[in-house]
Motif scaffolding. Structure first.
Motif, PDB file in Angstrom:
ATOM      1  N   LEU A  44       0.825  -1.212   0.000  1.00  0.00           N
ATOM      2  CA  LEU A  44       0.000   0.000   0.000  1.00  0.00           C
ATOM      3  C   LEU A  44       0.861   1.265   0.000  1.00  0.00           C
ATOM      4  O   LEU A  44       0.515   2.263  -0.632  1.00  0.00           O
ATOM      5  N   LEU A  45       1.980   1.213   0.708  1.00  0.00           N
ATOM      6  CA  LEU A  45       2.862   2.380   0.782  1.00  0.00           C
ATOM      7  C   LEU A  45       3.486   2.736  -0.561  1.00  0.00           C
ATOM      8  O   LEU A  45       3.819   3.887  -0.817  1.00  0.00           O
ATOM      9  N   ALA A  46       3.662   1.744  -1.430  1.00  0.00           N
ATOM     10  CA  ALA A  46       4.453   1.948  -2.645  1.00  0.00           C
ATOM     11  C   ALA A  46       3.719   2.695  -3.750  1.00  0.00           C
ATOM     12  O   ALA A  46       4.343   3.090  -4.744  1.00  0.00           O
ATOM     13  N   GLY A  47       2.431   2.930  -3.605  1.00  0.00           N
ATOM     14  CA  GLY A  47       1.664   3.516  -4.699  1.00  0.00           C
ATOM     15  C   GLY A  47       1.922   4.986  -4.950  1.00  0.00           C
ATOM     16  O   GLY A  47       2.471   5.372  -5.992  1.00  0.00           O
ATOM     17  N   TYR A  48       1.539   5.833  -4.004  1.00  0.00           N
ATOM     18  CA  TYR A  48       1.633   7.281  -4.230  1.00  0.00           C
ATOM     19  C   TYR A  48       3.059   7.776  -4.461  1.00  0.00           C
ATOM     20  O   TYR A  48       3.284   8.653  -5.306  1.00  0.00           O
ATOM     21  N   PRO A  49       4.065   7.271  -3.760  1.00  0.00           N
ATOM     22  CA  PRO A  49       5.423   7.774  -4.017  1.00  0.00           C
ATOM     23  C   PRO A  49       6.036   7.294  -5.335  1.00  0.00           C
ATOM     24  O   PRO A  49       7.070   7.820  -5.751  1.00  0.00           O
ATOM     25  N   ALA A  50       5.420   6.312  -5.998  1.00  0.00           N
ATOM     26  CA  ALA A  50       6.074   5.653  -7.134  1.00  0.00           C
ATOM     27  C   ALA A  50       6.436   6.620  -8.253  1.00  0.00           C
ATOM     28  O   ALA A  50       7.552   6.563  -8.794  1.00  0.00           O
ATOM     29  N   ALA A  51       5.526   7.512  -8.636  1.00  0.00           N
ATOM     30  CA  ALA A  51       5.804   8.425  -9.745  1.00  0.00           C
ATOM     31  C   ALA A  51       6.957   9.365  -9.421  1.00  0.00           C
ATOM     32  O   ALA A  51       7.832   9.612 -10.266  1.00  0.00           O
ATOM     33  N   ALA A  52       6.973   9.892  -8.194  1.00  0.00           N
ATOM     34  CA  ALA A  52       8.046  10.808  -7.802  1.00  0.00           C
ATOM     35  C   ALA A  52       9.385  10.084  -7.713  1.00  0.00           C
ATOM     36  O   ALA A  52      10.418  10.607  -8.133  1.00  0.00           O
ATOM     37  N   VAL A  53       9.378   8.874  -7.160  1.00  0.00           N
ATOM     38  CA  VAL A  53      10.620   8.105  -7.052  1.00  0.00           C
ATOM     39  C   VAL A  53      11.125   7.721  -8.436  1.00  0.00           C
ATOM     40  O   VAL A  53      12.336   7.760  -8.710  1.00  0.00           O
ATOM     41  N   LEU A  54      10.203   7.361  -9.346  1.00  0.00           N
ATOM     42  CA  LEU A  54      10.594   7.068 -10.724  1.00  0.00           C
ATOM     43  C   LEU A  54      11.184   8.307 -11.389  1.00  0.00           C
ATOM     44  O   LEU A  54      12.196   8.225 -12.105  1.00  0.00           O
ATOM     45  N   GLY A  55      10.571   9.469 -11.154  1.00  0.00           N
ATOM     46  CA  GLY A  55      11.120  10.708 -11.693  1.00  0.00           C
ATOM     47  C   GLY A  55      12.489  11.018 -11.129  1.00  0.00           C
ATOM     48  O   GLY A  55      13.388  11.465 -11.857  1.00  0.00           O
ATOM     49  N   LEU A  56      12.679  10.773  -9.831  1.00  0.00           N
ATOM     50  CA  LEU A  56      13.973  10.999  -9.198  1.00  0.00           C
ATOM     51  C   LEU A  56      15.030  10.061  -9.780  1.00  0.00           C
ATOM     52  O   LEU A  56      16.151  10.489 -10.085  1.00  0.00           O
ATOM     53  N   ALA A  57      14.685   8.781  -9.913  1.00  0.00           N
ATOM     54  CA  ALA A  57      15.633   7.830 -10.515  1.00  0.00           C
ATOM     55  C   ALA A  57      15.944   8.216 -11.965  1.00  0.00           C
ATOM     56  O   ALA A  57      17.099   8.140 -12.404  1.00  0.00           O
ATOM     57  N   GLY A  58      14.911   8.652 -12.688  1.00  0.00           N
ATOM     58  CA  GLY A  58      15.127   9.092 -14.060  1.00  0.00           C
ATOM     59  C   GLY A  58      16.050  10.288 -14.132  1.00  0.00           C
ATOM     60  O   GLY A  58      16.913  10.372 -15.015  1.00  0.00           O
ATOM     61  N   ALA A  59      15.876  11.216 -13.206  1.00  0.00           N
ATOM     62  CA  ALA A  59      16.740  12.396 -13.171  1.00  0.00           C
ATOM     63  C   ALA A  59      18.195  12.011 -12.962  1.00  0.00           C
ATOM     64  O   ALA A  59      19.108  12.568 -13.578  1.00  0.00           O
ATOM     65  N   ALA A  60      18.430  11.031 -12.078  1.00  0.00           N
ATOM     66  CA  ALA A  60      19.796  10.569 -11.828  1.00  0.00           C
ATOM     67  C   ALA A  60      20.396   9.935 -13.085  1.00  0.00           C
ATOM     68  O   ALA A  60      21.570  10.149 -13.402  1.00  0.00           O
ATOM     69  N   VAL A  61      19.582   9.163 -13.818  1.00  0.00           N
ATOM     70  CA  VAL A  61      20.069   8.523 -15.046  1.00  0.00           C
ATOM     71  C   VAL A  61      20.296   9.560 -16.136  1.00  0.00           C
ATOM     72  O   VAL A  61      21.313   9.528 -16.843  1.00  0.00           O
ATOM     73  N   LEU A  62      19.375  10.491 -16.286  1.00  0.00           N
ATOM     74  CA  LEU A  62      19.491  11.508 -17.332  1.00  0.00           C
ATOM     75  C   LEU A  62      20.702  12.405 -17.111  1.00  0.00           C
ATOM     76  O   LEU A  62      21.287  12.918 -18.070  1.00  0.00           O
ATOM     77  N   GLY A  63      21.076  12.591 -15.862  1.00  0.00           N
ATOM     78  CA  GLY A  63      22.247  13.401 -15.574  1.00  0.00           C
ATOM     79  C   GLY A  63      23.523  12.814 -16.132  1.00  0.00           C
ATOM     80  O   GLY A  63      24.520  13.529 -16.317  1.00  0.00           O
ATOM     81  N   THR A  64      23.509  11.500 -16.417  1.00  0.00           N
ATOM     82  CA  THR A  64      24.683  10.843 -17.010  1.00  0.00           C
ATOM     83  C   THR A  64      24.599  10.801 -18.531  1.00  0.00           C
ATOM     84  O   THR A  64      25.477  10.219 -19.177  1.00  0.00           O
TER      85      THR A  64
END
Length: 243
Positions: free
Chosen positions: A95-115
């Motif tokens: 249940l905890l994993a739902g709402y944060p998922a989009a933001a965490v995915l965006g954060l992970a994407g930002a880290a990858v895009l920075g490379t």
């Protein structure tokens, strides 16, 4: 088939140019236009819903629950069903994993895009959509994933590296800006016993409002951190200092 796979691997391993500051600000503005106005919000919210339900599915699998299916609805809501104990840490984590998922995915994407790995980020999204497709249990959800995945796949295969970098950064910005909005809407409408926060309140005894505030804190913090990673802040500071 082997040639296609070899070409995909080659593209994933390539480094694409990171858009400069001016272009990032344009992409940020476009993302805001896609997220803020209500008519366009229905489109961008579906992207958040896909990430939301993907978060539930991942949370269920990581905690040993058995995934039973995912549904996406025309009102931009969704439902992920898993089998396992009705109470306990696994259900709470799911249940905890739902709402944060989009933001965490965006954060992970930002880290990858920075490379400079824009195409790698897009292919990760494609693989995630393909895995979700295997679990979709309604026609509308199937159509949504086919349209989103098909458009993303066609773009990734046919567009040049510079354009793909723009597309990847735009998707990242949409995720970062859009992730907190469903939580704000949830807070504004009060208690919802059937929501993730309402179910967590029943399972843990912690008030629903506190779970909503936790979702807001995590999504906002992840979005701010992701924005800091995406924006070339060093370039910004250098220009300001020089000027």
């Amino acid at each position: 088939m082997q040639e296609v796979l070899s070409e995909i691997v080659r593209r994933v391993q390539q480094v694409q140019p990171v858009p400069p500051l001016e272009h990032q600000l344009v992409l940020l503005l476009v993302a805001a236009v896609l997220v803020v106005p209500r008519p366009l919000w229905r489109v961008s919210r579906m992207l958040v819903t896909i990430a939301h339900e993907g978060g539930h599915a991942l949370g269920a699998l990581l905690t040993g629950r058995r995934l039973a299916g995912i549904r996406l609805h025309t009102d931009t809501s969704g439902l992920t069903v898993s089998r396992g104990p009705a109470r306990g840490p696994g259900m709470v984590a799911t249940l905890l994993a739902g709402y944060p998922a989009a933001a965490v995915l965006g954060l992970a994407g930002a880290a990858v895009l920075g490379t400079g790995r824009a195409v790698a980020f897009l292919w990760v999204l494609l693989v995630a959509l393909a895995l979700m497709l295997l679990q979709i249990r309604n026609l509308y959800g199937l159509l949504v994933l086919l349209v989103v995945g098909g458009a993303l796949g066609a773009a990734t295969w046919s567009l040049e590296a510079g354009v793909l970098s723009w597309l990847a950064h735009l998707l990242c910005w949409v995720l970062l800006l859009a992730a907190p909005r469903p939580v704000v809407e949830l807070l504004a409408t009060g208690r919802h016993p059937g929501s993730d926060a309402g179910q967590l309140a029943r399972l843990t005894g912690v008030p629903e409002r506190l779970w909503q505030l936790l979702f807001l804190l995590v999504t906002t913090a992840s979005s701010v951190a992701g924005a800091a990673l995406v924006l070339p802040l060093q370039e910004w500071v250098t220009r300001w200092w020089a000027g």
